[in-house]
Design a protein around this motif. Structure first.
Motif, PDB file in Angstrom:
ATOM      1  N   UNK A   8     -10.095  12.203   3.584  1.00  0.00           N
ATOM      2  CA  UNK A   8     -11.497  12.115   3.964  1.00  0.00           C
ATOM      3  C   UNK A   8     -11.935  10.651   4.072  1.00  0.00           C
ATOM      4  N   UNK A   9     -11.593   9.900   3.038  1.00  0.00           N
ATOM      5  CA  UNK A   9     -11.972   8.486   3.028  1.00  0.00           C
ATOM      6  C   UNK A   9     -11.260   7.736   4.153  1.00  0.00           C
ATOM      7  N   UNK A  11     -10.190   8.972   6.932  1.00  0.00           N
ATOM      8  CA  UNK A  11     -10.787   9.370   8.203  1.00  0.00           C
ATOM      9  C   UNK A  11     -12.096   8.666   8.454  1.00  0.00           C
ATOM     10  N   UNK A  12     -12.871   8.584   7.389  1.00  0.00           N
ATOM     11  CA  UNK A  12     -14.165   7.921   7.526  1.00  0.00           C
ATOM     12  C   UNK A  12     -13.988   6.441   7.845  1.00  0.00           C
ATOM     13  N   UNK A  15     -13.120   6.102  11.326  1.00  0.00           N
ATOM     14  CA  UNK A  15     -14.311   6.302  12.162  1.00  0.00           C
ATOM     15  C   UNK A  15     -15.155   5.042  12.204  1.00  0.00           C
ATOM     16  N   UNK A  16     -15.256   4.390  11.050  1.00  0.00           N
ATOM     17  CA  UNK A  16     -16.047   3.162  11.013  1.00  0.00           C
ATOM     18  C   UNK A  16     -15.434   2.102  11.915  1.00  0.00           C
ATOM     19  N   UNK A  25     -17.471   7.749  19.594  1.00  0.00           N
ATOM     20  CA  UNK A  25     -16.878   8.523  18.518  1.00  0.00           C
ATOM     21  C   UNK A  25     -16.848   9.993  18.909  1.00  0.00           C
ATOM     22  N   UNK A  26     -15.669  10.605  18.995  1.00  0.00           N
ATOM     23  CA  UNK A  26     -15.664  12.030  19.320  1.00  0.00           C
ATOM     24  C   UNK A  26     -16.203  12.822  18.149  1.00  0.00           C
ATOM     25  N   UNK A  28     -16.707  16.124  15.832  1.00  0.00           N
ATOM     26  CA  UNK A  28     -15.890  17.265  15.472  1.00  0.00           C
ATOM     27  C   UNK A  28     -16.374  18.508  16.210  1.00  0.00           C
ATOM     28  N   UNK A  66     -25.065  12.484  14.255  1.00  0.00           N
ATOM     29  CA  UNK A  66     -25.665  11.190  13.961  1.00  0.00           C
ATOM     30  C   UNK A  66     -24.976  10.105  14.767  1.00  0.00           C
ATOM     31  N   UNK A  68     -23.340   6.772  14.901  1.00  0.00           N
ATOM     32  CA  UNK A  68     -22.810   5.784  13.947  1.00  0.00           C
ATOM     33  C   UNK A  68     -23.126   4.346  14.338  1.00  0.00           C
ATOM     34  N   UNK A  74     -27.273   4.595  10.857  1.00  0.00           N
ATOM     35  CA  UNK A  74     -25.813   4.446  10.740  1.00  0.00           C
ATOM     36  C   UNK A  74     -25.034   5.759  10.820  1.00  0.00           C
ATOM     37  N   UNK A  75     -25.549   6.705  11.555  1.00  0.00           N
ATOM     38  CA  UNK A  75     -24.824   7.962  11.725  1.00  0.00           C
ATOM     39  C   UNK A  75     -25.299   9.072  10.823  1.00  0.00           C
TER      40      UNK A  75
END
Lengths: 771, 185
Positions: A8-9, A11-12, A15-16, A25-26, A28, A66, A68, A74-75
């Protein structure tokens, strides 16, 4: 299935990186090839102004995420925004005009509807004069719509009977800013959250009402022991999860707590004398007159508010007040507040006292140090407050009582000199009283639901819809059937969010562009189209000077050009915000006087505020970072000596409980939109009243029991939720539900702040009975 | 847990005594056609092969979704069952069919005009989720499936989400189906 926290982290983080690299950003669930296009836009709920991305496909919004890349949110978005596509595509939308005939609303053509609208207004103006008509707008209307309506009514028809629902939520904040700093609107910005070490939340359930702001506070607080949250609120709302120090005064007694904090600060010499000497003046009201007083007189005034005395009157322990004061002075401190402070008969004074704390400590105009009023609607700031769409205001800080201001606007609008009356029109509550007394003969209501939202609503519902001979004419423009459309003589179907284009202005002075990405359903039209049509028909009838609006404006873009010009020379100067720039950028904060200016994070601060560099407010003797409150009298902000008075209707033997109203996260205001998303509706399908366990035991009430809540004005019957959230002796009811039993505004009081004219939704006396 | 399952009635000999019971079935799980002459709803609905169903065998958490419809779960209708049946495991009567898909959800998704996963999953109306509002510790269960909790899938979300309240986006369902707002006209 799924991912671990580590994934998760990672991936995030990825993304950042993608976001920083500027790639789209695609989201989900929507593969890039499936989505026809992604469009940047802005949420239309609260005043946080969250940037959003819309996946638009086949004429529908398939998904909302959101943004980003949005500089302040910020998303992040909340559940209400995520379900906006379901709201917009709801089958419940109004799709054609409705005209009341023989007591029933019946389908009509736009031609018939608009002729009726213009005819009834022109008739009222001719027979009873311009002040017999009124406009009641909304902090959800686009800026161009509110500006055009104000222009039409004030400069065209010649009445200042122009109001909007921000009167019910923000007027005390406006009054606080204007009386303290000389001009409305916060001077700080959301970036201050990233610098503050002390957050002072006053009468704010930000966890539910401004979830994204509160999420940013949590993020700032995460893992830092030196970032603290102080709450001043009688209720233990869900912000309690992250509150370090809770001051819980008796309802309506918080003014004494604020004074007591100031008393501790000056008593322990924690004030900033240099800042005070350079930037502050002190004033009091004596015998009805405003008089200047000294700092020493202020200190003497505060001596009656020691923490120990405050404890006796407010119920807040003295040591908590002392600790809060010391933390506040330590800073950097960011105060945030909403309706708990504003919806009060002493709302302006309460706002003044929060500003006082910032001014005596110098906790203002620095990163993380600011006095910041949060806004409940997406465009109460930019749309109604800034455009002057209230009864005493004109665009961009001007007021109707100032001859020079009137002359400026009459010239810009090409109105005949003297068209704009020199006295304020009727404020919201007076307007609806006048409607009930048939003094207002025709009213146009746009994008709001006073049939549910006004306090002590029943008499005002009769004013709008009560059958009587020669009843005044009430027209409503809205996207959904509401408790107000059911009272109207004419209902016009409106395009809503994403079905029209224009500007929203949110709490940190950021103006953001909302593009049209959908066609409105059925025959629904954009409010601006309706207003332009209405104006043209009034011109043809002679009620408005020919050519005053018709022919000047074709669309919202044209109106925006005039608005930019109206800001010239004012403290709001946003001439640099061209339409093209707004469409490209993710909002710009005013002042932004030139197209090259990036916008202003902090007003009144040299090196940040361009108005201190050039123009009527310029002062090049200041060093970067120094503050100058250029809009205030003598260019010094005012610390007010306000008496700590209580509410209009305290509890008594007959009505021993205090009722406070508010919101939950999943719903918004009168629920006309959020109740249309099934998931949000199922989150809170029915109203509830929070009752403290001590009171519940005395009343014999358990969770789920139905309770009658009765005031001197009316009653509601609602299921109980026994919880320790309210203080003993207090109950809390959200106001989202429109069914007969749950209409809590039949119970609330319509007593108003004498300065801001904002009603005291937060405090009235009630009695409870299990039914 | 509250009310419980179905075919224990038959085991207890209550069906023969004329006691009626019903359950909401997924399409395609009707009683076998073509000569078999069983009563409608004679058999408890089978379970699709999903992770929550596999865990439900152990956790008795079915009603979190099937009482409120979280995740489009078919609603339980267990009328006229004896109190003892309220205490048994759902998997005692409801058979999980390996490899089977939740057909009703698939059909609903096909008709859904919004993108897959456009909306964040709802949280069940359970005490532990009530507290999640206060504790923000959802990941304690949802990062590794403790207590059968569905795993979070938050790919491609901004890092700020790691520190936000789960409740900001995930709605807690409290009702099976609330009445739609009354149209004024």
């Amino acid at each position: 299935m799924g991912a671990t926290r580590r994934d998760f982290i990672k991936g995030a983080a990825a993304a950042a990186v993608v976001a920083v690299a500027g790639r789209r950003l695609p989201a989900q669930g929507v593969a890039p090839e499936d989505a026809a296009r992604w469009v940047k836009s802005v949420c239309r709920f609260c005043g946080t102004g969250c940037g959003v991305l819309l996946a638009v496909k086949d004429g529908r919004i398939a998904m909302l995420r959101g943004d980003p890349e949005h500089p302040t949110t910020k998303g992040l978005v909340c559940a209400k925004a995520l379900f906006l596509p379901k709201v917009v595509h709801s089958p419940d939308r109004l799709t054609h005009p409705l005209v009341r005939k023989n007591g029933q609303l019946e389908r009509a053509s736009w031609e018939e509807a608009m002729e009726l609208l213009a005819g009834r207004f022109a008739e009222a103006i001719e027979r009873h004069g311009p002040d017999s008509v009124a406009f009641y707008g909304s902090g959800q209307a686009l800026s161009e719509e509110s500006y055009l309506a104000s222009r039409l009514f004030k400069g065209g028809i010649g009445t200042n009977n122009v109001e909007g629902n921000p009167r019910l939520c923000m007027a005390s904040a406006v009054g606080g800013y204007v009386t303290t700093f000389g001009k409305d609107e916060p001077m700080g910005c959301y970036e201050d959250i990233d610098h503050a070490r002390v957050f002072f939340l006053v009468g704010s359930n930000a966890a539910e009402c401004h979830p994204v702001i509160f999420d940013r506070i949590i993020a700032r607080k995460q893992g830092r022991r030196d970032v603290l949250v102080i709450a001043l609120d009688p209720r233990k709302s869900p912000i309690q999860t992250n509150v370090d120090l809770h001051l819980d005064p008796l309802p309506g007694q918080d003014l004494a707590v604020l004074h007591a904090m100031a008393q501790v600060i000056v008593g322990e010499k924690r004030h900033d004398l240099r800042f005070i000497e350079r930037n502050v003046q002190f004033k009091a009201t004596r015998d009805g007159q405003t008089v200047a007083v000294s700092f020493e007189e202020y200190v003497e005034f505060l001596s009656q508010y020691t923490p120990e005395r405050a404890q006796m009157t407010t119920g807040v322990k003295a040591e908590k007040i002392v600790e809060a004061a010391r933390l506040f002075a330590l800073g950097p401190t960011m105060s945030l507040w909403t309706m708990g402070l504003n919806q009060r008969t002493r709302g302006v004074w309460a706002n003044n006292l929060v500003h006082n704390l910032h001014l005596i400590t110098g906790q203002i105009g620095k990163p993380g140090a600011t006095s910041f009023s949060l806004t409940g609607q997406p465009n109460a700031c930019g749309g109604v407050r800034d455009t002057g769409a209230l009864c005493g205001n004109l665009p961009y800080g001007r007021v109707v009582t100032d001859a020079a201001h009137r002359a400026e606007m009459e010239k810009l609008w090409s109105a005949e000199p003297g068209t704009i009356p020199d006295k304020p029109g009727l404020d919201t509550m007076e307007l609806f009283k006048a409607l009930g007394e048939d003094r207002i003969r025709a009213m146009l209501i746009l994008t709001t639901n006073p049939g549910q939202s006004l306090p002590n609503v029943e008499p005002y519902r009769r004013a709008m819809g009560g059958a009587r001979p020669d009843k005044p004419f009430v027209a409503v423009i809205d996207a959904f059937p509401t408790r107000t459309t059911e009272l109207a003589d004419l209902v016009l179907p409106a395009a809503m969010w994403s079905e029209k284009s224009g500007v929203f202005g949110m709490s940190e002075r950021r103006y953001q562009y909302m593009p049209q990405v959908l066609a409105p359903p059925g025959e629904a039209r954009a409010d601006l189209d309706v207003l332009l049509d209405f104006a043209a028909r009034l011109e043809r009838r002679g009620a408005v000077k020919e050519g005053f609006i018709a022919g000047r404006f074709q669309n919202a873009d044209d109106v925006w050009e005039e608005m930019r010009e109206a800001s010239r020379g004012t403290a709001y100067d946003f001439r640099g915000m061209t339409r093209a720039r707004l469409m490209k950028e993710r909002g710009i904060r005013w002042p932004a006087p030139t197209e090259q200016h990036p916008g202003t994070a902090r007003r009144y601060v040299k090196g940040e505020d361009p108005l201190l560099d050039e123009g009527p407010y310029a002062d090049n003797s200041l060093a970067d970072g120094e503050v100058k409150f250029y809009a205030a009298p003598e260019q010094r902000a005012v610390v007010w000596l306000r008496p700590a008075l209580g509410p209009a209707e305290p509890p008594d033997a007959g009505y021993p409980f205090v009722l406070s109203t508010g919101r939950v996260l999943e719903h918004w205001h009168t629920g006309t939109m959020t109740m249309r998303a099934e998931e949000l509706r199922r989150a809170y399908p029915e109203a509830f009243v929070e009752v403290h366990p001590v009171d519940a035991m005395k009343l014999g009430v358990r969770t789920g029991d139905r309770v009658k809540i009765e005031s001197r004005r009316g009653a509601a019957v609602i299921k109980a939720w026994v919880t320790e959230r309210p203080r003993p002796g207090s109950v809390f009811v959200p106001f989202h539900w429109q069914d007969e039993d749950s209409l809590i505004n039949r119970v609330t009081i319509d007593a108003c702040d004498p300065i801001s004219k904002q009603p005291e939704y937060k405090i009235c006396a009630v009695r409870l009975e299990k039914v | 847990m509250a009310r419980r399952t179905v075919a224990w009635a038959a085991l207890l000999g209550l069906a023969g005594a004329g006691l009626s019971f019903t359950a909401v079935q997924e399409p395609g799980h009707e009683a076998a056609a073509g000569g078999e002459e069983f009563a409608a709803n004679a058999f408890p609905p089978t379970l699709s092969d999903t992770e929550p169903h596999a865990d439900a065998w152990r956790e008795d958490g079915c009603l979190r979704c099937h009482e409120t419809g979280v995740g489009d779960a078919p609603l339980v209708v267990h009328r006229d069952l004896p109190p003892l049946l309220l205490e048994v495991k759902c998997r005692t009567c409801h058979v999980l069919i390996p490899g089977s898909r939740p057909r009703e959800r698939a059909a609903a998704a096909a008709a859904e005009p919004f993108a897959p996963n456009a909306f964040p999953p709802m949280m069940p109306a359970s005490a532990v989720h009530d507290r999640a509002w206060l504790r923000d510790d959802c990941l304690l269960c949802h990062e590794d499936g403790t207590h059968g909790a569905p795993l979070v899938r938050h790919q491609d979300l901004p890092s700020l989400y790691l520190e936000a309240k789960c409740r900001s986006c995930h709605v807690q369902v409290r009702a099976v189906a609330a009445a739609r707002p009354e149209a004024a006209e």
